[in-house]
Design a protein around this motif. Structure first.
Motif, short mmCIF file in Angstrom:
data_model
loop_
_atom_site.label_atom_id
_atom_site.label_comp_id
_atom_site.label_asym_id
_atom_site.label_seq_id
_atom_site.Cartn_x
_atom_site.Cartn_y
_atom_site.Cartn_z
N HIS A 58 11.01 -0.74 -2.62
CA HIS A 58 9.90 -0.75 -2.33
C HIS A 58 9.30 -1.43 -4.15
O HIS A 58 8.34 -2.20 -4.67
CB HIS A 58 9.14 0.56 -2.88
N ARG A 62 6.93 -4.87 -4.37
CA ARG A 62 4.92 -4.84 -5.56
C ARG A 62 5.11 -5.66 -6.26
O ARG A 62 4.38 -6.03 -6.71
CB ARG A 62 5.56 -3.56 -6.55
N ARG A 63 6.02 -6.69 -6.66
CA ARG A 63 5.73 -7.14 -7.55
C ARG A 63 5.14 -8.89 -6.36
O ARG A 63 4.80 -9.86 -7.13
CB ARG A 63 7.09 -8.66 -8.03
N ASP A 69 1.35 -4.34 -3.78
CA ASP A 69 0.81 -3.19 -4.67
C ASP A 69 0.74 -1.67 -3.45
O ASP A 69 0.86 -1.10 -3.45
CB ASP A 69 0.71 -2.58 -5.76
N LYS A 73 2.40 1.29 -1.52
CA LYS A 73 1.61 2.66 -1.89
C LYS A 73 1.27 3.71 -0.23
O LYS A 73 1.75 4.77 -0.44
CB LYS A 73 0.32 2.84 -2.51
#
Ligand SMILES: [Fe+2]
Ligand SMILES: [Fe+2]
Length: 189
Positions: A58, A62-63, A69, A73
């Protein structure tokens, strides 16, 4: 994936998704002691898989600037919920009549979660992270699997006690997560 390519982290995670799916079916089909053992194997694999995703996968997904993102989440929320349900089922025990309904609900949620990862998160991961890094990550995900506590072979002396060896799901998750963190720290040294 062609024969000349090395497996990357997504390939390893997809294989684990297939294994998880098969184990859910095994638990459903089994009864008695065998069912308990299958359930423990499932707890272990889910711990290994989700801990590796949370600790290693994760943060990289996220990058991805496009969707990373938000996608991560939502996946974390689903994982939290699944862990709670798994812990409840462990407490109820696979022999209890109430187990089946909860287990079916958990299976549906976990398989839907895996599909979201496959369609949203894994493409984001491959967009954001270079191929050679994803190949290295595959090794780390596989290493996490080797670090998890295992149930002894049915004929080994320690199983004579008939105890649950793998332990409650939350404890297994924590142990795998700690092992992954220790390994990551060693790599940084
Ligand atoms: Fe996951
Ligand atoms: Fe997954």
């Amino acid at each position: 994936m062609t024969a000349t390519q090395q497996r990357d982290a997504v390939d390893v995670l997809l294989a684990q998704h297939e294994q998880i799916k098969a184990m859910f079916a095994q638990v459903m089909a089994a009864s008695g002691h065998e069912r308990r053992e299958c359930f423990e194997d499932l707890v272990r694999l889910l711990a290994v898989h989700e801990a590796a995703e949370e600790e290693l996968v994760h943060p990289l997904a996220r990058r991805d600037a496009a969707a990373g993102d938000a996608v991560v989440k939502s996946r974390l929320e689903e994982e939290k919920q699944a862990k709670r349900e798994l812990a409840d089922l462990y407490d109820i025990g696979p022999g209890d009549p109430k187990f089946d309904a909860g287990f079916t609900k958990l299976r549906d949620a976990v398989l839907a979660h895996a599909e979201h990862e496959e369609h949203e998160e894994f493409p984001a991961l491959r967009r954001a992270i270079p191929a050679d890094q994803l190949i290295k990550l595959a090794g780390q995900v596989e290493a996490a699997e080797r670090m998890a506590p295992t149930r002894p072979h049915p004929h080994s002396p320690s199983s004579a006690m008939g105890n649950l060896i793998v332990g409650p799901p939350m404890a297994v998750f924590d142990r795998v997560r700690d092992a992954i963190r220790d390994a990551a720290q060693d790599r940084r040294r």
